[in-house]
Design an enzyme around this catalytic site. Structure first.
Site, PDB file in Angstrom:
ATOM      1  N   ASN A 210       0.831  -1.192   0.000  1.00  0.00           N
ATOM      2  CA  ASN A 210       0.000   0.000   0.000  1.00  0.00           C
ATOM      3  C   ASN A 210       0.874   1.254   0.000  1.00  0.00           C
ATOM      4  O   ASN A 210       2.096   1.180  -0.064  1.00  0.00           O
ATOM      5  CB  ASN A 210      -0.981  -0.008   1.176  1.00  0.00           C
ATOM      6  CG  ASN A 210      -0.280  -0.028   2.530  1.00  0.00           C
ATOM      7  OD1 ASN A 210       0.820   0.503   2.700  1.00  0.00           O
ATOM      8  ND2 ASN A 210      -0.926  -0.638   3.516  1.00  0.00           N
ATOM      9  N   THR A 212       1.611   3.475   2.328  1.00  0.00           N
ATOM     10  CA  THR A 212       2.522   3.613   3.467  1.00  0.00           C
ATOM     11  C   THR A 212       3.676   2.633   3.374  1.00  0.00           C
ATOM     12  O   THR A 212       4.843   2.991   3.605  1.00  0.00           O
ATOM     13  CB  THR A 212       1.749   3.402   4.782  1.00  0.00           C
ATOM     14  OG1 THR A 212       0.691   4.360   4.870  1.00  0.00           O
ATOM     15  CG2 THR A 212       2.674   3.562   5.977  1.00  0.00           C
ATOM     16  N   GLU A 213       3.359   1.371   3.051  1.00  0.00           N
ATOM     17  CA  GLU A 213       4.406   0.348   2.942  1.00  0.00           C
ATOM     18  C   GLU A 213       5.404   0.688   1.850  1.00  0.00           C
ATOM     19  O   GLU A 213       6.618   0.518   2.020  1.00  0.00           O
ATOM     20  CB  GLU A 213       3.754  -1.015   2.679  1.00  0.00           C
ATOM     21  CG  GLU A 213       2.956  -1.543   3.856  1.00  0.00           C
ATOM     22  CD  GLU A 213       2.003  -2.660   3.479  1.00  0.00           C
ATOM     23  OE1 GLU A 213       1.486  -3.333   4.386  1.00  0.00           O
ATOM     24  OE2 GLU A 213       1.754  -2.852   2.261  1.00  0.00           O
ATOM     25  N   ASP A 280      -5.985  -7.602   2.299  1.00  0.00           N
ATOM     26  CA  ASP A 280      -6.158  -9.043   2.086  1.00  0.00           C
ATOM     27  C   ASP A 280      -7.057  -9.307   0.885  1.00  0.00           C
ATOM     28  O   ASP A 280      -6.804 -10.218   0.087  1.00  0.00           O
ATOM     29  CB  ASP A 280      -6.781  -9.690   3.326  1.00  0.00           C
ATOM     30  CG  ASP A 280      -5.886  -9.624   4.547  1.00  0.00           C
ATOM     31  OD1 ASP A 280      -4.667  -9.463   4.379  1.00  0.00           O
ATOM     32  OD2 ASP A 280      -6.410  -9.721   5.668  1.00  0.00           O
TER      33      ASP A 280
END
Length: 499
Positions: A210, A212-213, A280
């Site tokens: 995502n 942020t990741e 997920d």
């Protein structure tokens, strides 16, 4: 584009998918946040029900089962009641649990959520309590897990890795799994953990980090697609990926490929109630499509749909293929263009019927739209979930023996007028004198006509009745008809209409 995606979803078989990762058990306690406690300045939650849901990699497996994939789960649980409940819940939805190990040195990862509502408003999460170990698997358990996984890879169509940094996805385990899957020609899709360094995922087919990741792994701020493309190229090059799907929440998905190309896939705005499980769902959808051989553009578009549906729910909710199709149909219904070729309408109608919707059909020239038309079309739409209106083409109108100046309005304008009505879902133009060909192709649940028709006068009734459909005559609006209106406009009578 939704037509194409609906076709893809409906043509799916049941691919076999192996999910490796951290199994998490989500326990929910729902209650009424009715007042402040007298013992301390905290909300008092009066319990109403408890619920158990699968989380982490187990949730990915559960979501894949909801999408009708055959799933094998690989991971570890503790020697405890939560571990027993985890395996029982997975087996209950049809997941193969033969590759799950019991690790007596660690607890089953469990998250307890307290969900409260007040004054009948939407419930919200109030508190979460976690029980977990983040230590890497001991060598003995990592070796046993690998032994079970390696023999399974060739029997599956795709491998999904769901890393929540709870110790299962060690660099050694991932390196071996990715190598064997690559050699076997199986796609490996990774949903990475939020960490600074992604070298453990090197060689995977694709990743789904995502915003942020992605920023954390590349030391970049991801504000827009340009930032996402730059960060995506960095990770694709560093890790030897085929492609990366950077999910950007409300902004959609950015895809970067190993050949240097990139593409943006915006998504529509949603009412966001809870982001839990959205990542997920994206992994499950992309994994399902990758197993079926979809291209990355279709994978990104479907990830937008499934992720968007997930955030509209409270907590982790398993979606079905029918729900994906239903949302795609709703997306198409927002399109102002409702006039399509017969094949297109037929495919959409079949999709609607497969998810239990009732299709209503009517036809006519609709040359001069008036209140009688609008009234009966509203009545027709109320009989089902979808209204298809078939109109005679200009050529067809001329062969019906009407006045020489008919049609007054060309077919494009007549179609656009009908499409402007909220009650109409599809408009299709036909060249034949009768709509029999359209009826045979669409096979609606209900055939209706307005005006002065009796049921035995409705063209095509025998086709619909033969397969058990309904045929209805809805009547007319007194004092209003196209013939009378045109006569008055031509000067054959006074311009006076019934109140």
């Amino acid at each position: 584009m939704s037509y194409h995606l609906i076709d893809l979803v409906q043509s799916l078989d049941a691919p076999r998918i192996l999910v490796l990762g951290d199994l998490i058990l989500d326990r929910y306690l729902w209650g009424n946040a009715e007042r402040i406690s007298q013992e301390a300045p905290v909300i008092l939650l009066r319990e109403e029900k408890q619920e158990l849901r699968l989380g982490g990699a187990a949730n990915v497996a559960n979501m894949l089962r909801g999408l009708d994939a055959k799933v094998t789960m690989a991971g570890v649980v503790g020697d405890d009641r939560d571990g027993e409940d985890m395996i029982a819940a997975l087996k209950a939805v049809g997941v193969d649990c033969s590759t799950i190990l019991t690790d007596r040195t660690r607890p089953t990862t469990t998250k307890q959520r307290l969900i409260g509502h007040a004054q009948h408003r939407h419930p919200h999460q109030m508190l979460r309590v976690d029980r977990e170990s983040r230590e890497p698997l001991e060598l003995i358990y990592a070796t046993q897990l690998l032994d079970r996984i390696i023999g399974q890879i060739s029997q599956h169509d795709a491998i999904l890795i769901s890393d929540y940094a709870k110790g299962v996805c060690t660099p050694e385990v991932l390196k071996r799994v990715i190598e064997v899957a690559r050699d076997a020609g199986k796609p490996v899709i990774v949903d990475p953990a939020p960490m600074d360094e992604y070298s453990r995922y090197a060689g995977a087919t694709a990743m789904t980090p995502n915003r942020t990741e992605t920023g954390k792994a590349t030391e970049r701020t991801i504000r827009n697609y340009t930032d996402a493309f730059a960060a995506g190229r960095q990770l694709v090059n560093q890790l030897g990926l085929d492609r990366i799907f950077v999910t950007l929440d409300k902004d959609g998905v950015a895809v970067v490929r190993a050949d240097g190309t990139s593409e943006s896939f915006p998504t529509r705005q949603r009412e966001v109630y809870d982001i839990t499980g959205a990542g997920d769902m994206v992994l499950a959808t992309i994994g399902l499509g990758a197993a079926a051989g979809w291209d990355d553009a279709d994978l990104a578009r479907m990830a937008n749909i499934s992720g968007g549906l997930e955030v509209e729910q409270v907590g982790v909710v398993c979606l079905s293929r029918d729900e994906l199709v239903r949302d795609l149909l709703q997306e198409r219904s927002r399109d102002e263009n409702k006039t399509y070729e017969l094949e297109f309408v037929s495919r959409h109608v079949q999709a609607r019927k497969q998810i239990g919707q009732k299709v209503v059909f009517t036809n006519g020239c609709f040359d001069v739209m008036h209140i009688g038309h609008v009234s009966y079309l509203k009545q027709a739409a109320a009989l089902g979930d979808c209204l298809v209106v078939a109109i005679n083409s200009d050529q067809s109108v001329r062969t019906l023996g009407k006045a020489p100046d008919r049609p007054i309005f060309p077919q494009e304008q007549r179609a656009n007028m009908l499409a402007a009505l909220e009650c109409v879902d599809y408009v299709v133009v036909f060249n034949e004198q009768t709509p029999r060909k359209v009826l045979e192709e669409i096979r609606p649940n209900v055939l209706v006509k307005g005006g002065t028709y009796q049921i035995n006068e409705i063209v095509g009734r025998e086709i619909v009745q033969a397969y058990g459909g309904e045929v209805l005559a809805l009547g007319e609006t007194p004092g209003v008809s196209t013939t009378e209106i045109l006569a008055r406009l031509r000067g054959d009578g006074p311009m006076r209409f019934a109140a």
